[in-house]
Design a protein around this motif. Structure first.
Motif, PDB file in Angstrom:
ATOM      1  N   SER A 194      39.614  17.186 -17.815  1.00  9.83           N
ATOM      2  CA  SER A 194      38.867  16.732 -16.641  1.00  9.83           C
ATOM      3  C   SER A 194      37.709  15.827 -17.026  1.00  9.83           C
ATOM      4  N   ILE A 195      36.930  16.246 -18.047  1.00  6.53           N
ATOM      5  CA  ILE A 195      35.785  15.435 -18.472  1.00  6.53           C
ATOM      6  C   ILE A 195      36.246  14.112 -19.040  1.00  6.53           C
ATOM      7  N   ARG A 196      37.277  14.148 -19.872  1.00  3.99           N
ATOM      8  CA  ARG A 196      37.803  12.915 -20.471  1.00  3.99           C
ATOM      9  C   ARG A 196      38.338  11.973 -19.399  1.00  3.99           C
ATOM     10  N   ALA A 197      39.003  12.529 -18.384  1.00  4.10           N
ATOM     11  CA  ALA A 197      39.561  11.693 -17.312  1.00  4.10           C
ATOM     12  C   ALA A 197      38.463  10.987 -16.536  1.00  4.10           C
ATOM     13  N   ASN A 198      37.365  11.693 -16.263  1.00  3.88           N
ATOM     14  CA  ASN A 198      36.250  11.064 -15.549  1.00  3.88           C
ATOM     15  C   ASN A 198      35.590   9.970 -16.384  1.00  3.88           C
ATOM     16  N   LEU A 199      35.467  10.192 -17.688  1.00  2.38           N
ATOM     17  CA  LEU A 199      34.885   9.167 -18.558  1.00  2.38           C
ATOM     18  C   LEU A 199      35.775   7.945 -18.643  1.00  2.38           C
ATOM     19  N   LEU A 200      37.082   8.151 -18.717  1.00  8.36           N
ATOM     20  CA  LEU A 200      38.011   7.021 -18.805  1.00  8.36           C
ATOM     21  C   LEU A 200      38.115   6.259 -17.488  1.00  8.36           C
ATOM     22  N   ASN A 201      37.765   6.926 -16.379  1.00  3.62           N
ATOM     23  CA  ASN A 201      37.832   6.280 -15.069  1.00  3.62           C
ATOM     24  C   ASN A 201      36.650   5.357 -14.813  1.00  3.62           C
ATOM     25  N   ALA A 202      35.597   5.450 -15.644  1.00  3.62           N
ATOM     26  CA  ALA A 202      34.364   4.716 -15.383  1.00  3.62           C
ATOM     27  C   ALA A 202      34.436   3.209 -15.641  1.00  3.62           C
ATOM     28  N   PRO A 203      35.008   2.727 -16.758  1.00  2.00           N
ATOM     29  CA  PRO A 203      34.837   1.309 -17.111  1.00  2.00           C
ATOM     30  C   PRO A 203      35.398   0.314 -16.108  1.00  2.00           C
ATOM     31  N   GLY A 204      36.525   0.626 -15.471  1.00  2.00           N
ATOM     32  CA  GLY A 204      37.153  -0.354 -14.579  1.00  2.00           C
ATOM     33  C   GLY A 204      36.238  -0.801 -13.460  1.00  2.00           C
ATOM     34  N   SER A 205      35.605   0.155 -12.785  1.00  2.00           N
ATOM     35  CA  SER A 205      34.721  -0.197 -11.678  1.00  2.00           C
ATOM     36  C   SER A 205      33.442  -0.866 -12.161  1.00  2.00           C
ATOM     37  N   LEU A 206      32.971  -0.476 -13.358  1.00  2.00           N
ATOM     38  CA  LEU A 206      31.767  -1.099 -13.896  1.00  2.00           C
ATOM     39  C   LEU A 206      32.022  -2.573 -14.197  1.00  2.00           C
ATOM     40  N   LEU A 207      33.167  -2.868 -14.798  1.00  2.00           N
ATOM     41  CA  LEU A 207      33.528  -4.267 -15.041  1.00  2.00           C
ATOM     42  C   LEU A 207      33.714  -5.013 -13.724  1.00  2.00           C
ATOM     43  N   GLY A 208      34.222  -4.286 -12.712  1.00  2.00           N
ATOM     44  CA  GLY A 208      34.418  -4.905 -11.408  1.00  2.00           C
ATOM     45  C   GLY A 208      33.126  -5.394 -10.792  1.00  2.00           C
ATOM     46  N   ALA A 209      32.018  -4.709 -11.089  1.00  2.00           N
ATOM     47  CA  ALA A 209      30.722  -5.144 -10.563  1.00  2.00           C
ATOM     48  C   ALA A 209      30.370  -6.529 -11.090  1.00  2.00           C
ATOM     49  N   PHE A 210      30.566  -6.743 -12.384  1.00  2.00           N
ATOM     50  CA  PHE A 210      30.271  -8.058 -12.969  1.00  2.00           C
ATOM     51  C   PHE A 210      31.267  -9.108 -12.483  1.00  2.00           C
ATOM     52  N   PHE A 211      32.502  -8.707 -12.300  1.00  2.90           N
ATOM     53  CA  PHE A 211      33.523  -9.608 -11.765  1.00  2.90           C
ATOM     54  C   PHE A 211      33.101 -10.124 -10.390  1.00  2.90           C
ATOM     55  N   GLY A 212      32.583  -9.218  -9.545  1.00  2.31           N
ATOM     56  CA  GLY A 212      32.161  -9.603  -8.198  1.00  2.31           C
ATOM     57  C   GLY A 212      30.998 -10.578  -8.208  1.00  2.31           C
ATOM     58  N   ILE A 213      30.045 -10.384  -9.126  1.00  4.64           N
ATOM     59  CA  ILE A 213      28.899 -11.296  -9.212  1.00  4.64           C
ATOM     60  C   ILE A 213      29.362 -12.693  -9.612  1.00  4.64           C
ATOM     61  N   ILE A 214      30.262 -12.765 -10.590  1.00  5.17           N
ATOM     62  CA  ILE A 214      30.772 -14.065 -11.036  1.00  5.17           C
ATOM     63  C   ILE A 214      31.528 -14.762  -9.912  1.00  5.17           C
ATOM     64  N   LEU A 215      32.377 -14.004  -9.206  1.00  2.00           N
ATOM     65  CA  LEU A 215      33.174 -14.586  -8.119  1.00  2.00           C
ATOM     66  C   LEU A 215      32.269 -15.055  -6.980  1.00  2.00           C
ATOM     67  N   SER A 216      31.236 -14.285  -6.673  1.00  2.00           N
ATOM     68  CA  SER A 216      30.328 -14.678  -5.585  1.00  2.00           C
ATOM     69  C   SER A 216      29.490 -15.890  -5.975  1.00  2.00           C
ATOM     70  N   GLY A 217      29.198 -16.035  -7.278  1.00  2.60           N
ATOM     71  CA  GLY A 217      28.490 -17.225  -7.722  1.00  2.60           C
ATOM     72  C   GLY A 217      29.306 -18.483  -7.487  1.00  2.60           C
ATOM     73  N   PHE A 218      30.623 -18.384  -7.686  1.00  2.00           N
ATOM     74  CA  PHE A 218      31.524 -19.502  -7.386  1.00  2.00           C
ATOM     75  C   PHE A 218      31.456 -19.853  -5.899  1.00  2.00           C
ATOM     76  N   VAL A 219      31.440 -18.830  -5.048  1.00  7.51           N
ATOM     77  CA  VAL A 219      31.403 -19.062  -3.607  1.00  7.51           C
ATOM     78  C   VAL A 219      30.093 -19.717  -3.186  1.00  7.51           C
ATOM     79  N   ASP A 220      28.971 -19.231  -3.707  1.00 11.69           N
ATOM     80  CA  ASP A 220      27.682 -19.824  -3.350  1.00 11.69           C
ATOM     81  C   ASP A 220      27.615 -21.295  -3.762  1.00 11.69           C
ATOM     82  N   ARG A 221      28.264 -21.631  -4.850  1.00  9.97           N
ATOM     83  CA  ARG A 221      28.205 -23.018  -5.331  1.00  9.97           C
ATOM     84  C   ARG A 221      29.129 -23.938  -4.558  1.00  9.97           C
ATOM     85  N   TYR A 222      30.341 -23.462  -4.263  1.00 10.09           N
ATOM     86  CA  TYR A 222      31.350 -24.345  -3.669  1.00 10.09           C
ATOM     87  C   TYR A 222      31.670 -24.025  -2.207  1.00 10.09           C
ATOM     88  N   SER A 223      31.175 -22.901  -1.666  1.00  8.68           N
ATOM     89  CA  SER A 223      31.423 -22.495  -0.272  1.00  8.68           C
ATOM     90  C   SER A 223      32.914 -22.400   0.031  1.00  8.68           C
TER      91      SER A 223
END
Length: 507
Positions: free
Chosen positions: A324-353
């Motif tokens: 259970s503990i290992r599963a929760n730890l392994l579940n963490a990175p995907g969403s954390l990387l997704g946060a940075f992915f969203g910032i990069i994608l939104s920066g593209f939108v702000d620049r090019y609309s």
């Protein structure tokens, strides 16, 4: 109650507060390439505000560092309070409460029902008493309910707890979005909305880490690990709500009024800086507008194509042979990387609309990940499944703030934006009532039927956003022809590009 000398400027109420006068009365001029002037309504009178662009940039940076973070923090705890059930379900919760897995799943869905029931009424209250009171009150309320979930002993109590947690959270997301839209210009809003949406993006990561730590406290002070999860998250949420009540101002002219004005300190905006921000933030029925419905279709399919993974991601990983503990730890990175992915994608939108192109990219990415999970989700290929789950979640949340900003910017008045936010978020939460139901106990551990449903929703999402983008492009061409014949339509323009071309819709 504010004293008699308080500045009478109300952000977000065009008819009775901060606004610009009609075009015939406006005296907004650009003195040179670095100096601007604009009238605002202040203390019942038209006041001309003049400022330089570097002053405006400084004011926006203050808002970024002193105003935006508290909203992002509140959203983070709301998202954790919703998704920490993922860690709870890997513990002894089901056996301790004598529930079946499907009963636990029903409780998860009831949260979304509670949110939908009060979504629009909550926003009506927000407009009557102001976000500076209503939003912190919501946070404290659902934090208390989160703590009380630790006392659940059976399915009935679980159902009531999750329903009331949803009622407490209802209206928070559109209320926060509306508030931000009154402090930022449209071309600044997408990336700030993405920062606001860091909450759900990183909640799975931090929620999993909190769950892993809380599960280690199993039987400490006589409490089970899952009880510690609810208590830790709930107390942290309450503390955040109290902090928000202390620091969220009624308007830019009230940044020194802590705890609703009970404590007075020097404001983090001077009076002139507040005037600049008010001037800077100048900016049909929503349900009946044809332009609203594509967003709702995209919302109901795109979000729910992977919504079940927010709840069952750690459980799926656990079924591959991890603790259970290992599963929760392994579940963490995907969403954390997704946060940075969203910032990069939104920066593209702000620049090019180009909102549609960014969401199409996210849809293709997510759909490819879902197909890979369908093919590879087997115990013998656990490493591949972990990686594909992380890659799928990478685009999971990043497109949502882009879509909701896209919706708001295509409505010109704050009142319509507020209703649009409530409708959209209500639709999003309604989808949660079925998005979590696709992962059924009878389908475990390979979840073949669940993956097929997710892929189907993803395909509709991709087709819908492509059709939406093409539809707005077509509507803009029609609008351009009408604008030549009827210059009065100029008031409907929402975007002018660098070449001077005017559009009715962002696309």
């Amino acid at each position: 109650m504010a004293d008699k000398n308080a500045v009478d400027v109300k952000v977000g109420q065009l008819h009775s507060g901060t606004s610009t006068p009609p075009d015939s009365e406006r005296n907004d001029v650009e003195h040179d390439d670095r100096t601007l002037s604009q009238h605002i309504l202040k203390n019942g009178e038209q006041v001309l505000v003049t400022w330089r662009k570097e002053e405006e940039s400084r004011v926006v940076r203050k808002v970024d560092f002193l105003f935006l973070p508290i909203f992002s923090l509140m959203f983070t705890w709301m998202a954790i309070d919703r998704t920490n059930v993922s860690g709870v379900l890997t513990s002894t919760f089901v056996s301790d409460t004598n529930m079946t897995r499907d009963q636990a799943n029903t409780g998860v869905s009831l949260l979304w029902l509670g949110i939908v029931l009060l979504e629009i009424p909550s926003n009506i209250v927000l407009h009557r008493i102001g976000p500076h009171y209503w939003i912190p009150a919501q946070v404290v309320t659902w934090g208390l309910i989160e703590v009380l979930q630790s006392q659940v002993t059976n399915a009935g109590g679980w159902y009531v707890a999750r329903l009331f947690l949803g009622l407490g959270e209802s209206g928070f997301i559109p209320g926060g979005l509306y508030t931000l839209s009154r402090w930022y210009l449209p071309n600044e809003l997408t990336q700030r909305t993405a920062i606001y949406f860091l909450g759900p993006s990183i909640s799975a990561a931090f929620g999993s880490l909190i769950s892993a730590g809380a599960l280690k406290l199993h039987l400490e002070a006589g409490l089970k690990g899952w009880q510690w999860i609810f208590i830790i998250c709930g107390v942290s949420t309450i503390a955040t709500g109290v902090l928000a009540f202390a620091v969220i101002p009624r308007s830019p002219h009230h940044t020194g009024h802590l705890f609703g004005g009970l404590i007075r300190v020097p404001g983090w905006l001077t009076d002139h800086e507040a005037d600049i921000l008010v001037a800077h933030a100048d900016r049909t029925d929503v349900l009946l507008s044809w332009s609203t419905w594509p967003y709702l279709i995209v919302c109901l399919t795109g979000l729910q194509s992977v919504n079940g993974l927010s709840t069952w991601g750690a459980t799926i990983i656990k079924s591959l042979g991890f603790s259970s503990i290992r599963a929760n730890l392994l579940n963490a990175p995907g969403s954390l990387l997704g946060a940075f992915f969203g910032i990069i994608l939104s920066g593209f939108v702000d620049r090019y609309s180009r909102f549609g192109y960014a969401i199409i990219f996210a849809a293709v990415w997510t759909l490819a990940g879902l197909v890979a999970l369908y093919v590879c989700c087997t115990p013998s290929r656990s490493c591949e499944t972990k990686m594909e789950l992380k890659l799928t979640l990478l685009a999971h949340r990043g497109w949502q703030p882009i879509n909701v900003t896209w919706l708001s910017l295509n409505f010109k008045t704050p009142q319509k934006r507020a209703v649009a936010y409530a409708v959209y978020i209500g639709c999003s939460n309604l989808g949660g009532t079925y998005g979590n139901q696709v992962f059924r106990a009878s389908d475990a551990p390979l979840y073949r039927n669940a993956w097929i449903i997710c892929i189907s929703l993803g395909a509709v999402w991709l087709g819908g956003v492509i059709a939406q983008t093409i539809g707005f492009q077509w509507a803009n061409r029609v609008f351009a022809r009408k604008l030549v014949e009827n210059p009065e339509l100029e008031r409907e323009v929402v975007h002018t590009d660098k070449r001077g071309r005017r559009y009715r819709f962002y696309w």
